[in-house]
Design a protein around this motif. Structure first.
Motif, PDB file in Angstrom:
ATOM      1  N   ILE A  98       0.817  -1.214   0.000  1.00  0.00           N
ATOM      2  CA  ILE A  98       0.000   0.000   0.000  1.00  0.00           C
ATOM      3  C   ILE A  98       0.853   1.267   0.000  1.00  0.00           C
ATOM      4  O   ILE A  98       0.519   2.245  -0.675  1.00  0.00           O
ATOM      5  N   TRP A  99       1.973   1.258   0.711  1.00  0.00           N
ATOM      6  CA  TRP A  99       2.792   2.465   0.824  1.00  0.00           C
ATOM      7  C   TRP A  99       3.498   2.777  -0.491  1.00  0.00           C
ATOM      8  O   TRP A  99       3.466   3.915  -0.968  1.00  0.00           O
ATOM      9  N   ASN A 100       4.129   1.780  -1.097  1.00  0.00           N
ATOM     10  CA  ASN A 100       4.786   1.993  -2.389  1.00  0.00           C
ATOM     11  C   ASN A 100       3.767   2.232  -3.494  1.00  0.00           C
ATOM     12  O   ASN A 100       4.001   3.025  -4.407  1.00  0.00           O
ATOM     13  N   GLY A 101       2.631   1.536  -3.417  1.00  0.00           N
ATOM     14  CA  GLY A 101       1.563   1.763  -4.390  1.00  0.00           C
ATOM     15  C   GLY A 101       1.073   3.198  -4.349  1.00  0.00           C
ATOM     16  O   GLY A 101       0.919   3.848  -5.400  1.00  0.00           O
ATOM     17  N   MET A 102       0.815   3.705  -3.154  1.00  0.00           N
ATOM     18  CA  MET A 102       0.345   5.086  -3.017  1.00  0.00           C
ATOM     19  C   MET A 102       1.404   6.075  -3.487  1.00  0.00           C
ATOM     20  O   MET A 102       1.087   7.083  -4.137  1.00  0.00           O
ATOM     21  N   HIS A 103       2.659   5.804  -3.179  1.00  0.00           N
ATOM     22  CA  HIS A 103       3.740   6.683  -3.630  1.00  0.00           C
ATOM     23  C   HIS A 103       3.759   6.759  -5.154  1.00  0.00           C
ATOM     24  O   HIS A 103       3.799   7.850  -5.740  1.00  0.00           O
ATOM     25  N   ASP A 104       3.705   5.587  -5.813  1.00  0.00           N
ATOM     26  CA  ASP A 104       3.802   5.569  -7.268  1.00  0.00           C
ATOM     27  C   ASP A 104       2.568   6.182  -7.927  1.00  0.00           C
ATOM     28  O   ASP A 104       2.681   6.896  -8.923  1.00  0.00           O
ATOM     29  N   GLY A 163      -0.069  10.447 -10.840  1.00  0.00           N
ATOM     30  CA  GLY A 163      -1.131  11.452 -10.815  1.00  0.00           C
ATOM     31  C   GLY A 163      -0.596  12.857 -11.027  1.00  0.00           C
ATOM     32  O   GLY A 163      -1.162  13.645 -11.809  1.00  0.00           O
ATOM     33  N   ASN A 164       0.493  13.189 -10.362  1.00  0.00           N
ATOM     34  CA  ASN A 164       1.095  14.515 -10.515  1.00  0.00           C
ATOM     35  C   ASN A 164       1.492  14.762 -11.972  1.00  0.00           C
ATOM     36  O   ASN A 164       1.278  15.857 -12.515  1.00  0.00           O
ATOM     37  N   TYR A 165       2.068  13.746 -12.598  1.00  0.00           N
ATOM     38  CA  TYR A 165       2.496  13.880 -13.997  1.00  0.00           C
ATOM     39  C   TYR A 165       1.291  14.078 -14.920  1.00  0.00           C
ATOM     40  O   TYR A 165       1.265  15.002 -15.740  1.00  0.00           O
ATOM     41  N   VAL A 166       0.305  13.215 -14.790  1.00  0.00           N
ATOM     42  CA  VAL A 166      -0.838  13.257 -15.711  1.00  0.00           C
ATOM     43  C   VAL A 166      -1.630  14.557 -15.550  1.00  0.00           C
ATOM     44  O   VAL A 166      -2.017  15.186 -16.546  1.00  0.00           O
ATOM     45  N   PHE A 167      -1.868  14.979 -14.329  1.00  0.00           N
ATOM     46  CA  PHE A 167      -2.623  16.217 -14.124  1.00  0.00           C
ATOM     47  C   PHE A 167      -1.847  17.451 -14.598  1.00  0.00           C
ATOM     48  O   PHE A 167      -2.451  18.484 -14.893  1.00  0.00           O
ATOM     49  N   LEU A 169      -6.610  -4.823  -7.370  1.00  0.00           N
ATOM     50  CA  LEU A 169      -5.728  -4.171  -6.399  1.00  0.00           C
ATOM     51  C   LEU A 169      -5.449  -2.724  -6.785  1.00  0.00           C
ATOM     52  O   LEU A 169      -5.307  -1.853  -5.920  1.00  0.00           O
ATOM     53  N   GLY A 170      -5.400  -2.460  -8.099  1.00  0.00           N
ATOM     54  CA  GLY A 170      -5.194  -1.090  -8.565  1.00  0.00           C
ATOM     55  C   GLY A 170      -6.286  -0.153  -8.092  1.00  0.00           C
ATOM     56  O   GLY A 170      -6.047   1.025  -7.824  1.00  0.00           O
ATOM     57  N   ALA A 171      -7.510  -0.675  -7.988  1.00  0.00           N
ATOM     58  CA  ALA A 171      -8.619   0.144  -7.481  1.00  0.00           C
ATOM     59  C   ALA A 171      -8.413   0.464  -6.002  1.00  0.00           C
ATOM     60  O   ALA A 171      -8.661   1.583  -5.558  1.00  0.00           O
ATOM     61  N   TYR A 172      -7.938  -0.522  -5.227  1.00  0.00           N
ATOM     62  CA  TYR A 172      -7.696  -0.273  -3.803  1.00  0.00           C
ATOM     63  C   TYR A 172      -6.606   0.785  -3.606  1.00  0.00           C
ATOM     64  O   TYR A 172      -6.756   1.702  -2.797  1.00  0.00           O
ATOM     65  N   PHE A 173      -5.520   0.666  -4.370  1.00  0.00           N
ATOM     66  CA  PHE A 173      -4.474   1.692  -4.303  1.00  0.00           C
ATOM     67  C   PHE A 173      -5.038   3.068  -4.685  1.00  0.00           C
ATOM     68  O   PHE A 173      -4.718   4.079  -4.054  1.00  0.00           O
ATOM     69  N   SER A 174      -5.874   3.097  -5.713  1.00  0.00           N
ATOM     70  CA  SER A 174      -6.450   4.370  -6.177  1.00  0.00           C
ATOM     71  C   SER A 174      -7.346   4.996  -5.119  1.00  0.00           C
ATOM     72  O   SER A 174      -7.307   6.213  -4.897  1.00  0.00           O
ATOM     73  N   LEU A 175      -8.162   4.180  -4.456  1.00  0.00           N
ATOM     74  CA  LEU A 175      -9.063   4.683  -3.424  1.00  0.00           C
ATOM     75  C   LEU A 175      -8.297   5.297  -2.263  1.00  0.00           C
ATOM     76  O   LEU A 175      -8.764   6.245  -1.619  1.00  0.00           O
ATOM     77  N   SER A 224     -13.751  -5.169 -11.193  1.00  0.00           N
ATOM     78  CA  SER A 224     -13.443  -6.115 -10.102  1.00  0.00           C
ATOM     79  C   SER A 224     -12.673  -5.439  -8.972  1.00  0.00           C
ATOM     80  O   SER A 224     -11.626  -5.923  -8.543  1.00  0.00           O
ATOM     81  N   PRO A 225     -13.156  -4.309  -8.470  1.00  0.00           N
ATOM     82  CA  PRO A 225     -12.348  -3.567  -7.490  1.00  0.00           C
ATOM     83  C   PRO A 225     -12.259  -4.250  -6.131  1.00  0.00           C
ATOM     84  O   PRO A 225     -13.220  -4.856  -5.668  1.00  0.00           O
ATOM     85  N   VAL A 226     -11.090  -4.148  -5.514  1.00  0.00           N
ATOM     86  CA  VAL A 226     -10.955  -4.477  -4.098  1.00  0.00           C
ATOM     87  C   VAL A 226     -11.293  -3.189  -3.337  1.00  0.00           C
ATOM     88  O   VAL A 226     -10.514  -2.241  -3.329  1.00  0.00           O
ATOM     89  N   LEU A 227     -12.476  -3.171  -2.747  1.00  0.00           N
ATOM     90  CA  LEU A 227     -12.978  -1.979  -2.048  1.00  0.00           C
ATOM     91  C   LEU A 227     -12.762  -2.079  -0.542  1.00  0.00           C
ATOM     92  O   LEU A 227     -12.686  -1.065   0.141  1.00  0.00           O
ATOM     93  N   ASP A 228     -12.703  -3.307  -0.044  1.00  0.00           N
ATOM     94  CA  ASP A 228     -12.546  -3.549   1.392  1.00  0.00           C
ATOM     95  C   ASP A 228     -11.432  -4.572   1.580  1.00  0.00           C
ATOM     96  O   ASP A 228     -11.656  -5.782   1.524  1.00  0.00           O
TER      97      ASP A 228
END
Length: 230
Positions: A71-77, A82-86, A99-105, A120-124
């Motif tokens: 979760i920590w490295n996922g959120m960092h990346d 996000g900074n680049y795209v925006f 898992l990508g959905a969980y990191f995004s949330l 197929s999001p991991v929401l919980d």
């Protein structure tokens, strides 16, 4: 289709499609990679979007690294991406799988996305880890003592489990459409329905589909859903 391979702070990425002022960030799931965004990118381009996909830690070009897919490295990346795209596109939307959905949330709560698609999001994640406890005969006490326990699905980690318990997903104000398989064993229908109700999402359920949406008929299901919601 036009494809540009780039690196964003050493994260391998691909920009798909002809130049546009609108784009999708594509966040893949476990055991996938940035190249698997091709089908999505083709549909998105027809709707006037470019797509930026990238490899999560320990995936694609980043396999074999000591940089864990947690979760920590996922959120960092995801923050770096996000900074680049925006900074490069005026209108940004999000597609994320599993898992990508969980990191995004966890990462993108305050981002101003135009649209969001979850497959197929991991929401919980707490629910999923507790499912793994049952599947592999692990207890909280055992995990607390051993700190890390390998399983056929993933490595159970005490620090990850503690983060998950302390950070349930509460805020998500982005217009969101969800595709969920009726035979998904990673997240229950109740988990999905609870999130949909709390965050006013549009839900499509494919009753015969499993979590990966990898059967022959699933490809058509995913394409139809994308055509309707991108």
């Amino acid at each position: 289709m036009k494809v540009q391979n780039i690196k964003i702070n050493n994260i391998p990425a691909i920009i798909w499609g002809e130049k546009s002022d609108k784009s999708y960030i594509h966040v893949h799931g476990k055991m996938s990679c940035k190249e698997h965004a091709e089908n999505f990118a083709e549909i998105a381009e027809k709707k006037g979007y470019q797509t930026l996909s990238f490899d999560l830690p320990e995936h694609g070009e980043r396999k074999g690294s000591d940089y864990r897919c947690d979760i920590w490295n996922g959120m960092h990346d995801l923050t770096v991406i996000g900074n680049y795209v925006f900074s490069m596109w005026s209108g940004v939307s999000l597609f994320a799988c599993s898992l990508g959905a969980y990191f995004s949330l966890n990462t993108y709560t305050d981002r101003n996305f135009m649209n969001c698609l979850f497959q197929s999001p991991v929401l919980d994640m707490e629910y999923l880890i507790q499912q793994m406890f049952c599947w592999f005969n692990v207890t909280e006490e055992k995990l607390c003592m051993e700190k890390e326990i390998p399983t056929p699905v993933d490595l159970l980690r005490w620090d990850y489990y503690q983060y998950v318990k302390k950070h349930p997903i509460k805020k998500w104000n982005i217009p969101t459409s969800i595709l969920y398989g009726g035979k998904d064993t990673l997240q229950s229908a109740e988990v999905i329905q609870k999130f949909v109700k709390a965050h006013d999402c549009k839900l499509t359920i494919s009753q015969s589909s499993e979590h990966p949406f990898m059967q022959k008929q699933d490809i058509e299901t995913v394409c139809t859903w994308l055509e309707e919601n991108v």
